[in-house]
Write an enzyme that holds these catalytic residues in place. Structure first.
Site, short mmCIF file in Angstrom:
data_model
loop_
_atom_site.label_atom_id
_atom_site.label_comp_id
_atom_site.label_asym_id
_atom_site.label_seq_id
_atom_site.Cartn_x
_atom_site.Cartn_y
_atom_site.Cartn_z
CB SER A 172 -1.01 0.85 0.80
OG SER A 172 0.35 1.64 1.02
CD GLU A 173 -1.41 3.41 3.92
OE1 GLU A 173 -1.87 2.69 4.70
OE2 GLU A 173 -0.30 3.23 3.46
CB THR A 174 -3.15 9.25 -1.08
OG1 THR A 174 -2.92 8.41 -2.18
CG2 THR A 174 -2.80 10.49 -1.73
#
Length: 298
Positions: free
Chosen positions: A45-47
């Site tokens: 979902s995020e990096t």
């Protein structure tokens, strides 16, 4: 120049629970053009991208990318990035780390529990509570048209850098039954927020929990990606803290929030919320567990 990459699970009581996060350490040699494609490659979902060298005052610059956009703030990327900074970048481990993000400076504190476990806490940036939406209309997009609105707990649009719609439901049965119709929700959202409709995400909560000692259960739906949920959402929990200070649903201090159970990634978020003459003070915490470390090949 070595560019390290780590994967950690955030809000995880055990490994392979919580929300996975990729963290890239770099010295400005990772270009803007590569940041989103690599986030898409990991497909979490995020990096995050953390600059190895801190600012003169000690804060670390952090940028957050989803596979499709850059975010000004998000909860689990904040906690996971701070953990990686503390474990891999600081010469001396310390209990406080500061992250410089698009949404502003975010302090993170590491606290040891009585059993020796460690909780990572962020202090949220400014939380805004906005418009009230029609509960029956929102319930219809969630596939629970016969659900009754929760007395004293309206559906409210909030923001901690991204718009989050807080949707109370009365029971775990209704929470489990939710199945967002993305097209119908986007059409409804357009009537409220016009051109910002694509960014609104849906945070469904109920004051009933699956496990003893937990105070609330939640699910997070992402309308722009049909049939996709988020297993643990710190920014939404921060917005919930402000919401609970305004609406008497449950006590918002030392609240344990379950999320991700329907996805097979059980997560536990801790919430502390209070208010003063200076406004809301919201803290969100959880455990961070390491999974993988390596090097980028580009």
């Amino acid at each position: 120049m070595t560019r390290e990459v780590y994967i950690v699970d955030v809000f995880a009581e055990r490994r392979f629970g919580g929300n996975p996060l990729g963290v890239v350490i770099h010295d400005d040699e990772v270009s803007d053009a590569d940041m989103m494609p690599f986030a898409r490659e990991l497909n979490f979902s995020e990096t995050t991208y953390v600059r190895r060298t801190p600012e003169p005052d000690g804060a670390f610059q952090v940028r957050i990318f989803t596979p499709t956009e850059e975010l000004p703030f998000a909860g689990h990327p904040t906690l996971g990035s701070a953990w990686v900074i503390r474990e891999h970048l600081l010469e001396v481990r310390q209990d406080d780390v500061w992250l410089e993000m698009s949404a502003g400076r975010v302090p993170v504190h590491f606290a040891t529990e009585s059993d020796g476990g460690e909780i990572v806490w962020l202090t949220a940036p400014t939380i805004e509570l906005g418009s009230v939406w029609s509960a029956p209309d929102v319930y219809a997009t969630l596939g629970i048209p016969d659900a009754s609105p929760v007395e004293g707990a309206p559906v409210v649009l909030a923001s901690a850098g991204m718009p989050i719609l807080i949707v109370p439901v009365a029971s775990l049965k209704e929470l489990r039954a939710c199945d967002l119709d993305s097209r119908a929700f986007r059409a409804l959202a357009f009537t409220y927020v016009r051109q910002r409709f694509a960014d609104t995400i849906v945070y469904v909560i109920c004051a009933e929990a699956r496990e003893v000692g937990h105070g609330l259960a939640a699910r997070m739906f992402i309308p722009q990606i049909p049939r996709v949920e988020d297993p643990a959402t710190g920014a939404a929990a921060a917005c919930l803290g402000a919401y609970l200070l305004e609406h008497d649903l449950v006590e918002p201090d030392d609240l344990l929030i379950e999320q991700g159970y329907e996805m097979g990634r059980p997560s536990l978020l801790r919430l502390r919320a209070g208010s003063s003459d200076q406004g809301f003070r919201i803290q969100v915490g959880g455990k961070v567990r390491p999974v993988l470390g390596g090097q980028l090949c580009f």
